[in-house]
Design a protein around this motif. Structure first.
Motif, PDB file in Angstrom:
ATOM      1  N   PRO A 229       0.810  -1.221   0.000  1.00 35.31           N
ATOM      2  CA  PRO A 229       0.000   0.000   0.000  1.00 35.31           C
ATOM      3  C   PRO A 229       0.847   1.276   0.000  1.00 35.31           C
ATOM      4  CG  PRO A 229      -0.721  -1.522   1.716  1.00 35.31           C
ATOM      5  CD  PRO A 229       0.587  -2.040   1.199  1.00 35.31           C
ATOM      6  N   ILE A 230       0.334   2.297  -0.657  1.00 33.63           N
ATOM      7  CA  ILE A 230       0.953   3.618  -0.600  1.00 33.63           C
ATOM      8  C   ILE A 230       1.053   4.051   0.863  1.00 33.63           C
ATOM      9  CG2 ILE A 230      -1.333   4.687  -0.959  1.00 33.63           C
ATOM     10  CD1 ILE A 230       0.054   7.044  -2.306  1.00 33.63           C
ATOM     11  N   PRO A 231       2.176   4.687   1.282  1.00 32.62           N
ATOM     12  CA  PRO A 231       2.275   5.151   2.671  1.00 32.62           C
ATOM     13  C   PRO A 231       1.092   6.044   3.055  1.00 32.62           C
ATOM     14  CG  PRO A 231       4.392   5.333   1.569  1.00 32.62           C
ATOM     15  CD  PRO A 231       3.402   4.957   0.512  1.00 32.62           C
ATOM     16  N   ALA A 232       0.617   5.889   4.273  1.00 39.35           N
ATOM     17  CA  ALA A 232      -0.603   6.580   4.719  1.00 39.35           C
ATOM     18  C   ALA A 232      -0.516   8.083   4.538  1.00 39.35           C
ATOM     19  CB  ALA A 232      -0.876   6.233   6.182  1.00 39.35           C
ATOM     20  N   GLU A 233       0.681   8.648   4.759  1.00 43.56           N
ATOM     21  CA  GLU A 233       0.801  10.106   4.679  1.00 43.56           C
ATOM     22  C   GLU A 233       0.673  10.642   3.253  1.00 43.56           C
ATOM     23  OE1 GLU A 233       5.120   8.535   5.017  1.00 43.56           O
ATOM     24  OE2 GLU A 233       3.099   7.993   5.696  1.00 43.56           O
ATOM     25  N   HIS A 234       0.767   9.771   2.268  1.00 40.43           N
ATOM     26  CA  HIS A 234       0.657  10.200   0.871  1.00 40.43           C
ATOM     27  C   HIS A 234      -0.608   9.685   0.190  1.00 40.43           C
ATOM     28  CE1 HIS A 234       4.697  11.736   1.153  1.00 40.43           C
ATOM     29  NE2 HIS A 234       5.167  10.555   1.469  1.00 40.43           N
ATOM     30  N   ALA A 235      -1.395   8.884   0.915  1.00 36.03           N
ATOM     31  CA  ALA A 235      -2.585   8.280   0.317  1.00 36.03           C
ATOM     32  C   ALA A 235      -3.707   9.306   0.156  1.00 36.03           C
ATOM     33  CB  ALA A 235      -3.068   7.124   1.188  1.00 36.03           C
ATOM     34  N   LEU A 236      -4.506   9.116  -0.889  1.00 31.90           N
ATOM     35  CA  LEU A 236      -5.697   9.934  -1.083  1.00 31.90           C
ATOM     36  C   LEU A 236      -6.886   9.252  -0.413  1.00 31.90           C
ATOM     37  CD1 LEU A 236      -5.315  11.006  -4.841  1.00 31.90           C
ATOM     38  CD2 LEU A 236      -4.477  12.149  -2.779  1.00 31.90           C
TER      39      LEU A 236
END
Length: 303
Positions: A229-236
């Motif tokens: 998964p994309i890192p949480a801080e960069h997720a939309l």
């Protein structure tokens, strides 16, 4: 065949010294992002692979050869040339014979990586079953390649413009393991969540390496999807991106856009409607996949 494959000095040294290598695709450079972010990202991704214990091998077709590892000049050429072909399995022979420049998709990168003996490949997201595929039969060649070619693909799941549920069904039918890395839910590219559970997840690259080793030692054909998964801080936000994708799909239908034109239209429209946030997310998830890919390649190399 040896005359059709060439290695950069860095990759050849890694092969000779049995260092871990991570394959990287080149359509991200030529078709996935605008210039100059594409070339800057490619360089950053290569450096991330080095920083985490492996050697990067960006793959492309040039001068009638499969290039395993690219020079700075070749990266620039891919990122700034208007006529770079997008290469899948069906296109490889033609591009090599005509000596045209070709950027490899997930499917073509897997083929070239396997020819070069590279087992781990880091990318953005895999292709899959398109929405409406029950009438269009629009299914990415990536899925068929995953069922045939022995390369592990570290990715942020399937692109969220696709039908993720049908993509997972197709991979299950083909016997392709889809393993979540530190998750048991299929990520959906820009967002960490898709609401589709995975049958298995792993919290360590060492365990992932052992799974791959067991699969290939038994002679089981095909690769694996490592869903990272994309890192949480960069997720939309999932609701936000889902709404935008629905709007983009409606516009594509209203404008009569179909076939191979759908994906670039949708990705461009998503970038426009998110005011560039999707491009930032895309870059960050590719970097994260490069890091995990390097760690996985290093763990696999010592088994």
């Amino acid at each position: 065949m040896k005359n059709m494959i060439s290695y950069s000095a860095e990759v050849q040294e890694a092969i000779d010294q049995k260092k871990p290598i991570v394959a990287l695709e080149s359509t991200i450079i030529s078709h996935g992002m605008p210039y100059p972010q594409n070339v800057e990202t490619a360089r950053e991704v290569e450096q991330i692979v080095r920083d985490h214990g492996a050697v990067p091998a960006t793959i492309a077709l040039m001068d009638g050869r499969i290039k395993i590892g690219l020079s700075e000049e070749e990266l620039e050429l891919l990122g700034n040339s208007p006529d770079v072909a997008k290469v899948s399995r069906r296109d490889i022979g033609q591009l090599l014979a005509t000596k045209k420049i070709g950027a490899t998709t997930v499917a073509a990168t897997m083929i070239c990586a396997e020819l070069a003996g590279i087992r781990v490949f880091a990318t953005g997201g895999i292709g899959g079953v398109h929405r409406g595929a029950e009438t269009t039969m629009d299914i990415s060649a990536d899925l068929e390649e995953l069922s045939n070619t022995g390369v592990a693909v570290v990715c942020a799941g399937a692109k969220s413009i696709l039908d993720i549920g049908l993509t997972l069904e197709y991979l299950e039918t083909k016997g392709v393991p889809v393993i979540g890395y530190q998750t048991v839910e299929m990520p959906a590219f820009y967002t960490r969540h898709s609401d589709f559970p995975l049958s298995y997840g792993s919290d360590s690259t060492e365990e992932l390496a052992r799974i791959l080793k067991a699969q290939w030692t038994l002679g089981l054909k095909g690769g694996a999807v490592i869903a990272n998964p994309i890192p949480a801080e960069h997720a939309l936000d999932k609701a936000f991106i889902d709404e935008i994708i629905e709007q983009a799909m409606s516009e594509a239908q209203a404008n009569g856009i179909s076939g191979k034109e759908v994906t670039p239209f949708l990705l461009g429209k998503v970038k426009e409607l998110t005011e560039g946030k999707s491009l930032v997310a895309n870059i960050e998830l590719v970097k994260h996949n490069a890091k995990v890919g390097a760690q996985l390649a290093a763990a696999y190399q010592i088994l």
